[in-house]
Design a protein around this motif. Structure first.
Motif, PDB file in Angstrom:
ATOM      1  N   LEU A  94       0.826  -1.201   0.000  1.00 19.36           N
ATOM      2  CA  LEU A  94       0.000   0.000   0.000  1.00 19.36           C
ATOM      3  C   LEU A  94       0.864   1.256   0.000  1.00 19.36           C
ATOM      4  N   ILE A  95       1.955   1.235   0.750  1.00 16.02           N
ATOM      5  CA  ILE A  95       2.905   2.349   0.791  1.00 16.02           C
ATOM      6  C   ILE A  95       4.199   1.888   0.134  1.00 16.02           C
ATOM      7  N   GLN A  96       4.628   2.596  -0.917  1.00 13.98           N
ATOM      8  CA  GLN A  96       5.769   2.162  -1.701  1.00 13.98           C
ATOM      9  C   GLN A  96       7.105   2.635  -1.120  1.00 13.98           C
ATOM     10  N   HIS A  97       7.123   3.797  -0.484  1.00 16.19           N
ATOM     11  CA  HIS A  97       8.382   4.319   0.036  1.00 16.19           C
ATOM     12  C   HIS A  97       8.098   5.311   1.163  1.00 16.19           C
ATOM     13  N   GLY A  98       9.139   5.726   1.869  1.00 14.79           N
ATOM     14  CA  GLY A  98       8.984   6.611   3.017  1.00 14.79           C
ATOM     15  C   GLY A  98       8.471   7.984   2.666  1.00 14.79           C
ATOM     16  N   GLY A  99       8.733   8.443   1.432  1.00 13.01           N
ATOM     17  CA  GLY A  99       8.239   9.754   1.015  1.00 13.01           C
ATOM     18  C   GLY A  99       6.729   9.820   1.030  1.00 13.01           C
ATOM     19  N   PHE A 125     -14.123   8.473  -7.309  1.00 10.95           N
ATOM     20  CA  PHE A 125     -13.491   7.159  -7.174  1.00 10.95           C
ATOM     21  C   PHE A 125     -14.308   6.103  -7.930  1.00 10.95           C
ATOM     22  N   GLY A 126     -15.617   6.140  -7.760  1.00 12.60           N
ATOM     23  CA  GLY A 126     -16.457   5.168  -8.455  1.00 12.60           C
ATOM     24  C   GLY A 126     -16.430   5.358  -9.960  1.00 12.60           C
ATOM     25  N   LEU A 127     -16.529   6.600 -10.401  1.00 10.26           N
ATOM     26  CA  LEU A 127     -16.523   6.874 -11.841  1.00 10.26           C
ATOM     27  C   LEU A 127     -15.153   6.599 -12.441  1.00 10.26           C
ATOM     28  N   MET A 128     -14.086   6.830 -11.669  1.00  5.72           N
ATOM     29  CA  MET A 128     -12.750   6.514 -12.146  1.00  5.72           C
ATOM     30  C   MET A 128     -12.586   5.012 -12.328  1.00  5.72           C
ATOM     31  N   CYS A 136     -11.978   6.022   3.515  1.00 10.68           N
ATOM     32  CA  CYS A 136     -12.350   4.605   3.405  1.00 10.68           C
ATOM     33  C   CYS A 136     -12.610   4.219   1.951  1.00 10.68           C
ATOM     34  N   ALA A 137     -13.299   5.088   1.198  1.00  7.98           N
ATOM     35  CA  ALA A 137     -13.571   4.805  -0.214  1.00  7.98           C
ATOM     36  C   ALA A 137     -12.276   4.723  -1.009  1.00  7.98           C
ATOM     37  N   CYS A 138     -11.330   5.606  -0.703  1.00  6.33           N
ATOM     38  CA  CYS A 138     -10.033   5.586  -1.389  1.00  6.33           C
ATOM     39  C   CYS A 138      -9.292   4.287  -1.098  1.00  6.33           C
ATOM     40  N   LEU A 139      -9.280   3.859   0.161  1.00 10.93           N
ATOM     41  CA  LEU A 139      -8.592   2.620   0.525  1.00 10.93           C
ATOM     42  C   LEU A 139      -9.251   1.408  -0.125  1.00 10.93           C
ATOM     43  N   VAL A 140     -10.573   1.415  -0.204  1.00 13.57           N
ATOM     44  CA  VAL A 140     -11.281   0.311  -0.871  1.00 13.57           C
ATOM     45  C   VAL A 140     -10.869   0.241  -2.340  1.00 13.57           C
ATOM     46  N   LEU A 141     -10.826   1.396  -3.011  1.00 17.06           N
ATOM     47  CA  LEU A 141     -10.462   1.422  -4.428  1.00 17.06           C
ATOM     48  C   LEU A 141      -9.010   0.988  -4.631  1.00 17.06           C
ATOM     49  N   VAL A 142      -8.104   1.483  -3.787  1.00 16.38           N
ATOM     50  CA  VAL A 142      -6.692   1.109  -3.915  1.00 16.38           C
ATOM     51  C   VAL A 142      -6.515  -0.396  -3.763  1.00 16.38           C
ATOM     52  N   LEU A 168      -8.813  -2.698  -4.152  1.00 18.94           N
ATOM     53  CA  LEU A 168      -9.500  -3.383  -5.243  1.00 18.94           C
ATOM     54  C   LEU A 168      -8.619  -3.443  -6.489  1.00 18.94           C
ATOM     55  N   LEU A 169      -7.942  -2.335  -6.797  1.00 14.52           N
ATOM     56  CA  LEU A 169      -7.092  -2.295  -7.986  1.00 14.52           C
ATOM     57  C   LEU A 169      -5.863  -3.185  -7.840  1.00 14.52           C
ATOM     58  N   ARG A 170      -5.437  -3.474  -6.608  1.00 19.90           N
ATOM     59  CA  ARG A 170      -4.288  -4.356  -6.389  1.00 19.90           C
ATOM     60  C   ARG A 170      -4.687  -5.827  -6.437  1.00 19.90           C
ATOM     61  N   SER A 171      -5.975  -6.112  -6.483  1.00 21.17           N
ATOM     62  CA  SER A 171      -6.464  -7.488  -6.470  1.00 21.17           C
ATOM     63  C   SER A 171      -6.594  -8.022  -7.905  1.00 21.17           C
ATOM     64  N   PRO A 172      -6.787  -9.333  -8.069  1.00 20.20           N
ATOM     65  CA  PRO A 172      -7.022  -9.884  -9.416  1.00 20.20           C
ATOM     66  C   PRO A 172      -8.229  -9.257 -10.116  1.00 20.20           C
ATOM     67  N   THR A 173      -9.248  -8.867  -9.344  1.00 17.94           N
ATOM     68  CA  THR A 173     -10.412  -8.215  -9.943  1.00 17.94           C
ATOM     69  C   THR A 173     -10.021  -6.885 -10.568  1.00 17.94           C
ATOM     70  N   GLY A 174      -9.217  -6.110  -9.860  1.00 18.88           N
ATOM     71  CA  GLY A 174      -8.768  -4.831 -10.404  1.00 18.88           C
ATOM     72  C   GLY A 174      -7.921  -5.018 -11.645  1.00 18.88           C
TER      73      GLY A 174
END
Length: 358
Positions: A15-20, A58-61, A181-187, A189-195
């Protein structure tokens, strides 16, 4: 330019790629938390509205930016969520139960819209969703016994834990929590096989189908999830406005929502947030410059839609990646200076042009 040395496969889906990111998102979170202490009640209301529109974005994106499905009737899903919440809360249903019901009902409507849309795509899909938006608007106007029709319907403020979440810091924090919460759900979801299946459909339906992706299932799922986001945002919108009428959910609002994700940056989560900020801030900027404009311009009824349209044309012509794309190019310029090449992002433009010819 930041280079990340990866030693594990799991790092690709962190979820977090680097310290920045930890630092800058932490600063952003701190600013958002202390904002009510430093801004006026009017600005705080606008921030709440940005959070609500970010959830819609988020939903439309997910639907347009990551699955490649055009929707010109997304305001109808917001209307379904808003009126569902209004009816249930007025009847004495608890707030969170109403929120869940609004999201689920909007998702069911999204499935109903998504099934016929499986046979069409592109411009024809846009026309189909446009017709759906007009139908929902007419249903709301005619169902006077439930929605109040054209006379409108009053929605009570949120009551939670003995507190009244009206238009103030409490309601702002509530909208902010739902947006995060909506942002975390979308993030996630996109990292899953469904995304990944959604993105594969966007890039090439034939290739996705050859890899075993069921187009009917995933397209319908994308419509349902996107509609659920819009339904939750509609429920919050109902409590923010506290008065609902059919003219708040017209085709014009649907087009503005599409403009929101296109101008923000189609295909990026950041773009949904930037687009929401743009959609709320631009009318305020127009009102601020009206005293300095000639009288015939400041009193023109079509000034705001004209500026919206002009900005959209400029973005499509000169910056297809939107506000977020412009930020990426600016950051790359300063990171790589003096070795920045002007054609670094030409490949993305070429892909978009070839994609339109399919």
């Amino acid at each position: 330019m930041r280079f990340i040395f990866k030693t594990r496969y799991e790092q690709d889906i962190n979820l977090i790629q680097h310290g920045g990111q930890v630092f800058w998102y932490g600063v952003l979170g701190l600013v958002l938390l202390v904002a009510p202490a430093f801004v006026s009640p009017y600005v705080l209301t606008q921030l709440s509205q940005i959070c609500i529109y970010a959830i819609v974005g988020f939903g439309l994106m997910l639907l347009a930016g990551f699955t490649g499905q055009l929707s010109l009737g997304h305001a109808a899903f917001v209307a379904v969520g808003a009126y569902t919440q209004g009816v249930l809360v007025t009847a004495g249903v608890p707030f969170f139960v109403g929120i869940v019901a609004s999201g689920l009902f909007a998702a069911v409507v999204g499935v109903i819209v998504g099934l016929p849309a499986l046979r069409v795509k592109g411009l024809y899909l846009g026309i189909a969703t446009l017709a759906f938006g007009a139908i929902i608007e007419e249903i709301i106007a005619r169902a006077e016994a439930v929605t109040g029709g054209n006379a409108g319907m009053m929605v009570p403020p949120v009551q939670l834990f003995g507190l009244r979440f009206a238009d103030g810091p409490l309601f702002y924090y509530l909208c902010l929590a739902f947006a995060i919460c909506a942002c975390l759900v979308l993030v996630n979801l996109l990292r899953s096989p469904t995304g990944r299946a959604f993105v594969a459909i966007r890039d090439s339906e034939i290739s996705a189908q050859s890899m075993g992706v069921n187009l009917a299932v995933y397209k319908t799922m994308s419509f349902a999830i996107s509609a659920a986001f819009a339904g939750v945002a509609g429920a919050l919108y109902a409590h923010n406005i506290r008065f609902l009428s059919p003219d708040q959910f017209t085709v014009v609002q649907s087009i503005e929502m599409i403009m929101m994700v296109v101008i923000g940056g189609l295909g990026s989560i950041h773009g949904a947030v930037y687009g929401a900020i743009f959609l709320i801030a631009l009318p305020q900027a127009i009102n601020a410059i009206k005293p300095f404009l000639p009288l015939f311009l400041s009193e023109a009824t079509g000034l705001q839609p004209t500026i919206f349209g002009a900005v959209l044309i400029l973005v499509v012509l000169f910056e297809p990646l939107g506000i977020y794309g412009a930020w990426l190019k600016t950051r790359a310029y300063f990171d790589l200076f003096p070795f920045y090449r002007q054609g670094m992002f030409r490949r993305q433009k070429a892909f978009q042009k070839s994609d339109r010819l399919k």
